[in-house]
Design an enzyme around this catalytic site. Structure first.
Site, PDB file in Angstrom:
ATOM      1  N   GLY A  69       0.823  -1.201   0.000  1.00 17.58           N
ATOM      2  CA  GLY A  69       0.000   0.000   0.000  1.00 17.58           C
ATOM      3  C   GLY A  69       0.854   1.246   0.000  1.00 17.58           C
ATOM      4  CD1 TRP A  72      -4.641   5.062  -0.893  1.00 13.20           C
ATOM      5  CD2 TRP A  72      -4.587   3.249   0.414  1.00 13.20           C
ATOM      6  NE1 TRP A  72      -5.807   5.046  -0.158  1.00 13.20           N
ATOM      7  CE2 TRP A  72      -5.803   3.942   0.657  1.00 13.20           C
ATOM      8  CE3 TRP A  72      -4.336   2.069   1.122  1.00 13.20           C
ATOM      9  CZ2 TRP A  72      -6.756   3.498   1.568  1.00 13.20           C
ATOM     10  CZ3 TRP A  72      -5.297   1.622   2.030  1.00 13.20           C
ATOM     11  CH2 TRP A  72      -6.485   2.328   2.249  1.00 13.20           C
ATOM     12  CG  HIS A 120       9.710  -0.731  -2.088  1.00 10.05           C
ATOM     13  ND1 HIS A 120       8.487  -0.563  -1.479  1.00 10.05           N
ATOM     14  CD2 HIS A 120       9.523  -0.427  -3.409  1.00 10.05           C
ATOM     15  CE1 HIS A 120       7.599  -0.160  -2.389  1.00 10.05           C
ATOM     16  NE2 HIS A 120       8.204  -0.071  -3.546  1.00 10.05           N
ATOM     17  NE  ARG A 142      -2.596  -5.433   0.973  1.00  4.19           N
ATOM     18  CZ  ARG A 142      -2.738  -5.335  -0.353  1.00  4.19           C
ATOM     19  NH1 ARG A 142      -1.725  -4.911  -1.101  1.00  4.19           N
ATOM     20  NH2 ARG A 142      -3.877  -5.666  -0.919  1.00  4.19           N
ATOM     21  CB  THR A 242      -6.951   8.499  -1.120  1.00  4.40           C
ATOM     22  OG1 THR A 242      -7.538   8.500   0.184  1.00  4.40           O
ATOM     23  CG2 THR A 242      -6.130   9.758  -1.335  1.00  4.40           C
ATOM     24  CG  PHE A 244      -7.739   0.807  -4.939  1.00  2.00           C
ATOM     25  CD1 PHE A 244      -6.402   0.843  -4.564  1.00  2.00           C
ATOM     26  CD2 PHE A 244      -8.076   0.164  -6.124  1.00  2.00           C
ATOM     27  CE1 PHE A 244      -5.426   0.241  -5.343  1.00  2.00           C
ATOM     28  CE2 PHE A 244      -7.108  -0.449  -6.906  1.00  2.00           C
ATOM     29  CZ  PHE A 244      -5.782  -0.409  -6.509  1.00  2.00           C
ATOM     30  CE  LYS A 274      -8.640  -8.886  -8.567  1.00  8.00           C
ATOM     31  NZ  LYS A 274      -9.057 -10.246  -8.142  1.00  8.00           N
TER      32      LYS A 274
END
Length: 314
Positions: A69, A72, A120, A142, A242, A244, A274
């Site tokens: 995420g 996002w 990351h 997550r 925001t 999705f 998704k």
């Protein structure tokens, strides 16, 4: 004994990549495989340069295992920092520190404050000054099963040479169970944060749980605003823009369109896929789910962060 060790090291260097990794440009750093994409520079050197980046008092750094995420969160944090509901003009990929090349310090210096930076890589690779200056850090957590499904679809969608995963879900799953896929074990990524929190209690770390953000975005954005010392006035509006599907549509026709066309087989749709909770159930077999749960408990039994996502593994 020394000769035996040299032979082991030599064998390790010559070890063939796992099945499905043959077409991927990888570099191992501290025992972890990383995807180089089209970088020409040594990744170890780039991470050392990232560690030396000067930081500012109002910087924010987000850390997240790929497909947790991150994109996002980048948009949400950007809106909070700028106190607007407009999407940031800069692309998420232009803020991933380890992929900004040898001129990373210059690239980051040219970003106006407050800077919303991201990585990351594991938390130990953030700039050293971020620890000294007690920079606000956001860690995205997550359900790892959904992370892995999203990562599988992501690497299968990459179109440029050196980034193609040449395997199916079975091969991908096995590589994940062995920690051989790029970015290594999700577990180790999370546990590194807990170790960091123990060693640097003075550093503020906000743990953003993806599933909680999906369940009650306004409440979670409120919490994030308070952590960033920003008003909560726009929390509801930020949550709305925001969503999705809305974000995917807006970004797909604007700043993500070029990135999508240049690097993904199906364009922008491959970047934001998704964004749902529980898609892993469409991919994991019963035996895979049980094996993963067992590994999770072996790795995360005493982990406080692990306990925040355990319920979503069922």
């Amino acid at each position: 004994m020394e000769n035996d060790q040299n032979q082991m090291n030599s064998a390790d260097k010559q070890k063939k990549p796992g099945k499905g990794l043959e077409r991927m440009m990888l570099q191992k750093v501290d025992g972890v495989n990383y995807l180089r994409f089209d970088l020409q520079e040594d990744l170890q050197h780039l991470l050392e340069l990232v560690r030396k980046i000067p930081t500012r008092a109002d910087d924010v750094i987000t850390i997240g295992f790929p497909r947790s995420g991150n994109h996002w969160t980048f948009e949400i944090v950007s809106m909070i920092l700028s106190q607007t509901t407009d999407f940031h003009k800069d692309h998420f990929y232009s803020r991933i520190l380890e992929y900004l090349g040898c001129n990373v310090a210059e690239a980051v210096a040219n970003i106006p404050s407050p800077r919303n930076l991201t990585t990351h890589c594991r938390i130990q690779y953030i700039p050293e000054e971020a620890i000294q200056n007690k920079t606000k850090l956001i860690y995205i957590l997550r359900n790892p099963k959904d992370v892995l499904v999203s990562l599988y679809k992501f690497v299968c969608s990459l179109s440029h040479s050196g980034s193609e995963f040449n395997g199916g879900w079975e091969e991908f799953f096995e590589l994940q169970m062995l920690g051989e896929f790029p970015w290594g074990y999700w577990f180790d990524h999370v546990l590194a944060v807990e170790e960091f929190q123990k060693e640097h209690k003075e550093c503020p770390v906000f743990v953003l749980v993806y599933e909680k953000m999906k369940e009650d975005p306004v409440a979670e954005i409120d919490r994030l605003c308070k952590f960033l010392n920003q008003p909560t006035t726009l929390s509801g509006q930020i949550a709305e823009v925001t969503q999705f599907s809305r974000m995917k549509s807006e970004l797909g026709r604007t700043k993500m369109s070029i990135q999508g066309s240049n690097h993904f087989k199906n364009g922008p749709d491959d970047i934001l896929r998704k964004g749902i909770v529980g898609d892993w159930k469409n991919w994991f077999t019963v035996s895979q789910s049980e094996a993963f749960n067992e590994l999770f408990e072996n790795k995360m039994a005493k982990s406080k962060l692990g306990s925040l996502v355990r319920e979503y593994l069922k």
